[in-house]
Design a protein around this motif. Structure first.
Motif, mmCIF file in Angstrom:
data_model
loop_
_atom_site.group_PDB
_atom_site.id
_atom_site.type_symbol
_atom_site.label_atom_id
_atom_site.label_comp_id
_atom_site.label_asym_id
_atom_site.label_seq_id
_atom_site.Cartn_x
_atom_site.Cartn_y
_atom_site.Cartn_z
ATOM 1 N N TYR A 141 40.692 -5.886 9.353
ATOM 2 C CA TYR A 141 40.499 -6.617 8.104
ATOM 3 C C TYR A 141 41.502 -6.130 7.060
ATOM 4 O O TYR A 141 42.103 -6.918 6.335
ATOM 5 C CB TYR A 141 39.061 -6.410 7.609
ATOM 6 C CG TYR A 141 38.726 -7.152 6.348
ATOM 7 C CD1 TYR A 141 38.277 -8.468 6.401
ATOM 8 C CD2 TYR A 141 38.850 -6.545 5.099
ATOM 9 C CE1 TYR A 141 37.962 -9.161 5.242
ATOM 10 C CE2 TYR A 141 38.537 -7.231 3.940
ATOM 11 C CZ TYR A 141 38.092 -8.530 4.021
ATOM 12 O OH TYR A 141 37.791 -9.214 2.878
ATOM 13 N N THR A 142 41.713 -4.838 7.014
ATOM 14 C CA THR A 142 42.647 -4.245 6.057
ATOM 15 C C THR A 142 44.086 -4.620 6.395
ATOM 16 O O THR A 142 44.876 -4.964 5.506
ATOM 17 C CB THR A 142 42.502 -2.710 6.033
ATOM 18 O OG1 THR A 142 41.145 -2.389 5.757
ATOM 19 C CG2 THR A 142 43.400 -2.084 5.004
ATOM 20 N N SER A 194 41.966 -14.377 8.433
ATOM 21 C CA SER A 194 41.620 -14.530 9.849
ATOM 22 C C SER A 194 42.300 -15.730 10.490
ATOM 23 O O SER A 194 42.274 -15.875 11.700
ATOM 24 C CB SER A 194 40.104 -14.658 10.017
ATOM 25 O OG SER A 194 39.632 -15.790 9.337
ATOM 26 N N GLU A 195 42.897 -16.585 9.675
ATOM 27 C CA GLU A 195 43.588 -17.772 10.185
ATOM 28 C C GLU A 195 45.060 -17.447 10.391
ATOM 29 O O GLU A 195 45.754 -17.052 9.456
ATOM 30 C CB GLU A 195 43.443 -18.943 9.213
ATOM 31 C CG GLU A 195 42.022 -19.428 9.048
ATOM 32 C CD GLU A 195 41.457 -20.062 10.301
ATOM 33 O OE1 GLU A 195 42.201 -20.779 10.990
ATOM 34 O OE2 GLU A 195 40.275 -19.832 10.584
ATOM 35 N N ALA A 196 45.520 -17.627 11.620
ATOM 36 C CA ALA A 196 46.919 -17.348 11.945
ATOM 37 C C ALA A 196 47.718 -18.643 11.994
ATOM 38 O O ALA A 196 47.170 -19.710 12.300
ATOM 39 C CB ALA A 196 47.007 -16.631 13.283
ATOM 40 N N SER A 202 52.954 -0.370 7.354
ATOM 41 C CA SER A 202 53.407 0.324 8.565
ATOM 42 C C SER A 202 53.502 -0.602 9.773
ATOM 43 O O SER A 202 54.407 -0.466 10.597
ATOM 44 C CB SER A 202 52.495 1.509 8.882
ATOM 45 O OG SER A 202 51.176 1.073 9.138
ATOM 46 N N GLU A 203 52.601 -1.576 9.886
ATOM 47 C CA GLU A 203 52.660 -2.520 11.002
ATOM 48 C C GLU A 203 53.892 -3.415 10.897
ATOM 49 O O GLU A 203 54.513 -3.734 11.905
ATOM 50 C CB GLU A 203 51.381 -3.378 11.065
ATOM 51 C CG GLU A 203 50.148 -2.620 11.494
ATOM 52 C CD GLU A 203 49.507 -1.823 10.372
ATOM 53 O OE1 GLU A 203 48.598 -1.032 10.672
ATOM 54 O OE2 GLU A 203 49.902 -1.977 9.207
ATOM 55 N N THR A 247 45.954 -12.594 17.354
ATOM 56 C CA THR A 247 45.760 -13.261 16.065
ATOM 57 C C THR A 247 46.253 -12.398 14.912
ATOM 58 O O THR A 247 46.893 -12.890 13.985
ATOM 59 C CB THR A 247 44.279 -13.620 15.859
ATOM 60 O OG1 THR A 247 43.857 -14.430 16.953
ATOM 61 C CG2 THR A 247 44.065 -14.379 14.568
ATOM 62 N N VAL A 248 45.977 -11.113 14.968
ATOM 63 C CA VAL A 248 46.418 -10.195 13.918
ATOM 64 C C VAL A 248 47.950 -10.145 13.887
ATOM 65 O O VAL A 248 48.565 -10.206 12.822
ATOM 66 C CB VAL A 248 45.815 -8.788 14.122
ATOM 67 C CG1 VAL A 248 46.425 -7.785 13.156
ATOM 68 C CG2 VAL A 248 44.303 -8.834 13.974
ATOM 69 N N VAL A 249 48.577 -10.070 15.049
ATOM 70 C CA VAL A 249 50.040 -10.025 15.120
ATOM 71 C C VAL A 249 50.629 -11.331 14.599
ATOM 72 O O VAL A 249 51.641 -11.328 13.896
ATOM 73 C CB VAL A 249 50.519 -9.709 16.551
ATOM 74 C CG1 VAL A 249 52.026 -9.806 16.665
ATOM 75 C CG2 VAL A 249 50.044 -8.322 16.967
ATOM 76 N N ARG A 250 49.995 -12.463 14.901
ATOM 77 C CA ARG A 250 50.479 -13.745 14.379
ATOM 78 C C ARG A 250 50.445 -13.762 12.848
ATOM 79 O O ARG A 250 51.352 -14.278 12.207
ATOM 80 C CB ARG A 250 49.627 -14.893 14.914
ATOM 81 C CG ARG A 250 49.981 -15.318 16.299
ATOM 82 C CD ARG A 250 49.154 -16.517 16.711
ATOM 83 N NE ARG A 250 49.584 -17.011 17.991
ATOM 84 C CZ ARG A 250 48.784 -17.586 18.860
ATOM 85 N NH1 ARG A 250 47.505 -17.758 18.571
ATOM 86 N NH2 ARG A 250 49.244 -18.021 20.019
ATOM 87 N N ILE A 251 49.397 -13.204 12.262
ATOM 88 C CA ILE A 251 49.287 -13.144 10.804
ATOM 89 C C ILE A 251 50.406 -12.278 10.232
ATOM 90 O O ILE A 251 51.084 -12.659 9.277
ATOM 91 C CB ILE A 251 47.898 -12.620 10.387
ATOM 92 C CG1 ILE A 251 46.817 -13.648 10.745
ATOM 93 C CG2 ILE A 251 47.864 -12.294 8.891
ATOM 94 C CD1 ILE A 251 45.396 -13.142 10.623
#
Length: 118
Positions: free
Chosen positions: A15-16, A22-24, A46-47, A73-77
């Motif tokens: 989330y952080t 949450s939508e990519a 950092s990511e 999904t996180v990587v897409r965001i």
């Protein structure tokens, strides 16, 4: 043997990382090649820094996800953020040739027949 769940990331951390989103963006599919357009700068998340380092050479989205150990999904965001800032470019793999440009079936059968006779 116990099986681990697919998403073993801490939900609070995810989330952080995404700023609560949450939508990519669907512009990035699993095989989209990502290329860094610049070096990481001071103060970047950092990511984002890790993605820019990983993508110095064309790297598929799915590979980035595996290296970061983050859900797709996180990587897409994160990639959407970097793409909007102009820090990465996305290259979609070349589509397969259409059926019209493929060799005729009769030619392929003749080649196969010739190979079998060898």
């Amino acid at each position: 043997m116990s099986r681990k769940p697919v998403d073993i990331g801490d939900p609070d951390r995810l989330y952080t990382v995404t700023g609560g989103r949450s939508e990519a963006d669907d512009a990035f599919d699993l095989v989209t090649l990502i290329v860094s357009e610049c070096e990481p700068t001071a103060g970047m998340q950092s990511e984002h820094v890790r993605i820019l380092e990983l993508c110095r050479h064309p790297t598929a989205l799915v590979e980035v996800s595996a290296e970061l150990k983050l859900p797709i999904t996180v990587v897409r965001i994160l990639l959407g953020d970097l793409h909007a800032m102009g820090k990465v470019s996305a290259r979609h793999p070349r589509a397969a040739d259409s059926v019209a440009t493929l060799p005729e079936t009769a030619l392929l059968q003749e080649v196969l027949h010739g190979l079998r006779n060898l």
